[in-house]
Motif scaffolding. Sequence first.
Motif, PDB file in Angstrom:
ATOM      1  N   LYS A 249       0.832  -1.210   0.000  1.00  0.00           N
ATOM      2  CA  LYS A 249       0.000   0.000   0.000  1.00  0.00           C
ATOM      3  C   LYS A 249       0.865   1.259   0.000  1.00  0.00           C
ATOM      4  CE  LYS A 249      -3.809   2.157   2.567  1.00  0.00           C
ATOM      5  NZ  LYS A 249      -4.714   2.292   1.417  1.00  0.00           N
ATOM      6  N   GLY A 250       0.532   2.195  -0.891  1.00  0.00           N
ATOM      7  CA  GLY A 250       1.226   3.467  -0.946  1.00  0.00           C
ATOM      8  C   GLY A 250       2.563   3.432  -1.650  1.00  0.00           C
ATOM      9  N   ARG A 251       2.865   2.316  -2.320  1.00  0.00           N
ATOM     10  CA  ARG A 251       4.161   2.194  -2.993  1.00  0.00           C
ATOM     11  C   ARG A 251       3.975   1.932  -4.481  1.00  0.00           C
ATOM     12  NH1 ARG A 251       6.494  -2.549   0.561  1.00  0.00           N
ATOM     13  NH2 ARG A 251       7.477  -3.031  -1.447  1.00  0.00           N
ATOM     14  N   ALA A 252       4.879   2.497  -5.272  1.00  0.00           N
ATOM     15  CA  ALA A 252       4.955   2.121  -6.681  1.00  0.00           C
ATOM     16  C   ALA A 252       5.667   0.776  -6.750  1.00  0.00           C
ATOM     17  CB  ALA A 252       5.725   3.175  -7.470  1.00  0.00           C
ATOM     18  N   VAL A 253       5.022  -0.219  -7.330  1.00  0.00           N
ATOM     19  CA  VAL A 253       5.569  -1.571  -7.257  1.00  0.00           C
ATOM     20  C   VAL A 253       5.894  -2.117  -8.632  1.00  0.00           C
ATOM     21  CG1 VAL A 253       4.390  -2.104  -5.110  1.00  0.00           C
ATOM     22  CG2 VAL A 253       3.263  -2.611  -7.267  1.00  0.00           C
ATOM     23  N   ASP A 254       6.858  -3.011  -8.646  1.00  0.00           N
ATOM     24  CA  ASP A 254       7.211  -3.790  -9.817  1.00  0.00           C
ATOM     25  C   ASP A 254       6.429  -5.097  -9.721  1.00  0.00           C
ATOM     26  OD1 ASP A 254       8.349  -5.465 -11.675  1.00  0.00           O
ATOM     27  OD2 ASP A 254      10.414  -5.144 -11.053  1.00  0.00           O
ATOM     28  N   VAL A 255       5.509  -5.343 -10.671  1.00  0.00           N
ATOM     29  CA  VAL A 255       4.649  -6.526 -10.548  1.00  0.00           C
ATOM     30  C   VAL A 255       5.463  -7.822 -10.590  1.00  0.00           C
ATOM     31  CG1 VAL A 255       2.583  -5.399 -11.443  1.00  0.00           C
ATOM     32  CG2 VAL A 255       4.154  -6.532 -13.039  1.00  0.00           C
ATOM     33  N   LYS A 256       6.615  -7.789 -11.242  1.00  0.00           N
ATOM     34  CA  LYS A 256       7.444  -9.004 -11.250  1.00  0.00           C
ATOM     35  C   LYS A 256       8.025  -9.258  -9.863  1.00  0.00           C
ATOM     36  CE  LYS A 256       8.468  -9.031 -16.181  1.00  0.00           C
ATOM     37  NZ  LYS A 256       9.501  -9.135 -17.240  1.00  0.00           N
TER      38      LYS A 256
END
Length: 593
Positions: A249-256
């Motif tokens: 939550k609240g983070r830009a994430v790398d789906v990999k």
Amino acid sequence: MDEARKLAAILVADVVGFSRLAGADEDRTLARLRALRSDLIDPTIAIHKGRVVKRTGDGAIVEFRSVVDAVRCAIEVQNSMIERNTGLPQERRIEFRIGVHLGDVVEESDGDLMGDGVNIAARLEGIAQPGAICLSEDAYRQVKSRLDVAISDLGETRLKNIADPIRVYSLLFGSAIAKATTLAGPASSTALNLSLPDKPSIAVLPFQNMSGDPEQEYFADGIVEDIITALSRFRQLFVIARNSSFVYKGRAVDVKQVSRDLGVRYVLEGSVRKAADRIRITAQLIDTSTGAHLWAERFDGGLQDIFDLQDQVAARVVGEIAPKLEQAEIERAKRKPTESLDAYDYFLRGMASVNQWTRVANDEALRLFYKAVELDPEFGSAYGMAAWCYIWRKLNGWVINRAQETAEGARLARRAVEVGKDDPVALSRGGHALAWFVRDLDSGAAFIDRALALNPNLAAAWNLSGWVRAYRGELDLSIEHHARAMRLSPLDPILYNMHVGTAFAHFQAGRYVDATAWANSALHEQPNYPAANRILAASNALSGHMIEAQQAMAHLRELDPALRISNLTEVLPLRAEDLAKLAEGLRRAGLPE
């Protein structure tokens, strides 16, 4: 004005929840903070050749000659705070967030520092978890091969008022290492890299709240939780639990990276906008193996259509990744625990509170769940979660009136299973509470089994089942069910509860080395959890490690001074022979009669 530009390692730190601490007891909080500065923080900064640039009330900006010095200083402070907070209730602990960045700064004539280097360090501190240290990528490069610490890659992250995303790393040490636990054994400092299940697997990430009102955050989270619940009812799917997917939550994430962390093939992300009596949900389904978007859609309707909109999202996901489903399962996934939107709203607020895991939040969650059942007396999930709140109070030593709270927990449990016959949350929480408060282990296990038949992806139910199976003496099954819970929720904030359950089953089986390892793993994450200290003390005592047993017992007696051999039966619903074994271990460790 004289000023000079230079490259500097900047550390920014402040106290988590300082306003709350000061509001509760300003004099004591300020005195403790002054003492920490004089005998820990300032000496540690000096040892590592730092210079305090500015005090910021409850925090500081510090310049160091190198990132290595800054990080070593930060680690020493955070590790010392773990020790100093031992034995204190959550609401009285002073915890720091720390951010470290290597960047360009401007030094003014009075020694103050300005510029992006300071701003980025401050923003990193703002996103750090309590007790953690966040590093920018520039800082991380300086320490990654020079310090023996475990580091979690948080990916590209947008920081407030910083133009471009910055890759952020979080240092894992002390209690944070338990977040990197694998199913092969207790806490490990290696990153998770879970294999894919043999069925379509998905994690639903927190949806962005687009309402423009931070107070609506609970509503967006509740929408996602219900979508997760709807997907979880499909046996053909493997669905990660809310408590683990919400770590992002609240983070830009790398789906990999999400795929590696959680062991899933698909990720669902999106947003929720609530305005007046209208609601809009957007959703995107991503294949993590390729990064490709399989579809993206928008779902619009009135607030009264909220349940239907959730069903539409779930049906669209299922139709994409598991098209061949029985009609009975599709209908089961559409069942909702209440038709009252007001009761539903209070329930969502209660879940937002209960997921904070603190005493104050637990009290607030209870109030909200009671309000939900007042508005809908047939709301099984709300009864079940209220019963769970009483169990959590008992587990953490927060009980005020044991007899009264036991009776109320039993009442709520009975009501949950009575009205929640097709509600997995009501059945699992109610069944577990029946085992706890009524000592009806057979009925408790049966209700949890029914919950898992309705929702085989419900991680909390597998965890609760693990505990009840251990109470019944089904030890291998207990360990297996805790393992299922950990796989479905590998980043759960209360992973330590699953570790303690596993430790307890090993203890009952006489495998004291394994019990000690799992109990220690739990204590790395939550050092003040009485249940973990009980198992640690008893396991060490029965295996002949008396110094360790006495140390664990000393801590346990600080956490639960009222505990005695004579009232153990009030703590756990154990069979006579199992209670006798635990009592003997605790007696040898030093628990009074």
